[in-house]
Motif scaffolding. Structure first.
Motif, short mmCIF file in Angstrom:
data_model
loop_
_atom_site.label_atom_id
_atom_site.label_comp_id
_atom_site.label_asym_id
_atom_site.label_seq_id
_atom_site.Cartn_x
_atom_site.Cartn_y
_atom_site.Cartn_z
N GLU A 1 1.59 -3.02 9.69
CA GLU A 1 1.28 -1.59 9.54
C GLU A 1 2.54 -0.76 9.28
O GLU A 1 2.50 0.23 8.53
N GLU B 1 3.19 -1.14 5.67
CA GLU B 1 2.19 -0.50 4.79
C GLU B 1 2.51 0.97 4.51
O GLU B 1 1.86 1.61 3.69
N LYS C 1 2.81 2.68 1.03
CA LYS C 1 1.52 2.69 0.33
C LYS C 1 0.55 3.73 0.92
O LYS C 1 -0.08 4.48 0.19
#
Ligand code: F6R
Length: 364
Positions: free
Chosen positions: A12, A15, A18
């Motif tokens: 996470e 991520e 993004k």
């Protein structure tokens, strides 16, 4: 699915470029904030004269950052409070106050109770910044701005926090525009926001270096986080992250408060983690660092190279990309997430499911 990662938390963390892009998508153009992201009722933006932000935990820390943005960019007074306090007191609501909740899950019992109470008071309207579209908080709020971070599995909130900050920046700029922010300044802010995913990606490049530093925390029992300005809430968030997954006692202070008490704690066993922004507080912060160094404290500094703190002896330096001042709280969050992650891994704790904690706190 954790993919190539050992823990959901690390997946996470990675991520974030993004999902921050996903949070910005459709909410800004080349030069403007698109107020349509608040839905058909975006007329409230013109009327906001005050903002009350209510949330818990990490989401509360995001709210604390927004206070700096709203008062700086929009000149709109903002107060931020934890939901478990707000809901049990009599609140004075100034005219035209926006009630804003922040929640990853949208199911936090205290935050929901605060919203229900707010709906009985004379607020302008209620806005939820939330990650779960089908949540109770979204259903019960008049307006919603979704953070679009995707499911967050790790109990320690990472991408939900940085997307909350991104959504709060969008909101702050939208309110500022209605309060006289020039088109030129709006454009500069929006263009800075467009660079956020690549800045966060650059911050992630320090991962291997931070992993090495983390070894030195494994036998520590305490840590002190310092920040000034909007970096103070980031210090709070860094200390919460370290506490919850590595079980090291950590506290955060505004750097200027050091000599009003916590300096007494500083000795050679106390790591001091400082987020140094590259702005007009730099010189003040440097003198705070000297106070700590003089007492033998172990200094860990997160800053950009232009601060020249990388050349100081007695400082363990981690580079953070140099970015526009308004974005510093978001970009400086990344190394602190990585630090707490690696310390927890060294200590062998259950990173994704820390003891005594639940992902969603649906009881008070
Ligand atoms: C810490 C953490 C918690 C939550 C808090 C509020 O890493 O995740 O402090 O931020 O329980 O949860 P939400 O945002 O779902 O309302």
């Amino acid at each position: 699915d954790k993919g190539e990662f050992r823990h959901y938390m690390m997946k996470e963390i990675y991520e974030q470029p993004k999902v921050i892009a996903a949070c910005l998508e459709g909410r800004i153009s080349e030069s403007k904030v698109l107020t349509s992201c608040f839905g058909a009722d975006s007329g409230f933006l013109k009327e906001v004269e005050n903002v009350h932000i209510v949330a818990c935990g990490t989401s509360y820390h995001a709210g604390l950052v927004a206070k700096y943005w709203l008062e700086d960019l929009a000149g709109v007074p903002c107060s931020v409070e934890v939901a478990s306090e707000y809901r049990y007191r009599k609140v004075a609501v100034p005219k035209n106050t926006l009630f804003l909740t922040l929640s990853q899950s949208g199911e936090t019992a205290d935050t929901l109770a605060a919203l229900r109470m707010a709906k009985t008071l004379a607020y302008l309207t209620t806005l939820a910044i939330c990650n779960v579209p089908s949540s109770t908080l979204v259903r019960e709020s008049a307006l919603t701005l979704l953070t679009n971070a995707g499911a967050e599995i790790g109990v320690a909130s990472t991408k939900a926090f940085t997307t909350q900050l991104t959504a709060l920046l969008i909101t702050s700029v939208a309110i500022a525009v209605e309060n006289g922010l020039s088109a030129e300044k709006e454009k500069a802010l929006v263009q800075a926001m467009r660079s956020l995913p690549s800045y966060v990606n650059a911050a992630l490049q320090e991962d291997a270096h931070i992993k090495k530093i983390a070894d030195r925390f494994a036998n520590k029992h305490h840590a002190l986080f310092l920040g000034r300005g909007a970096m103070f809430p980031i210090a709070l968030e860094g200390s919460l992250k370290l506490k919850e997954i590595s079980y090291i006692h950590a506290e955060a202070y505004p750097a200027g408060e050091l000599k009003h008490g916590p300096l007494a704690l500083v000795d050679e066993n106390m790591p001091i983690i400082t987020m140094v922004p590259h702005n007009d507080m730099l010189d003040k912060l440097k003198s705070n660092l000297q106070e700590v160094a003089a007492r033998g404290g172990e200094l860990y500094v997160f800053a950009d190279k232009d601060t020249e703190l990388n050349n100081e002896k007695n400082i363990t330096f981690t580079e953070v990309p140099k970015v526009e001042r308004i974005l510093e709280p978001i970009v400086h969050t990344i190394p602190l997430q990585l630090l707490s992650y690696h310390v927890a891994v060294v200590k062998g704790t259950d990173v994704d499911q820390p003891r005594n904690l639940a992902k969603s706190v649906t009881v008070e």
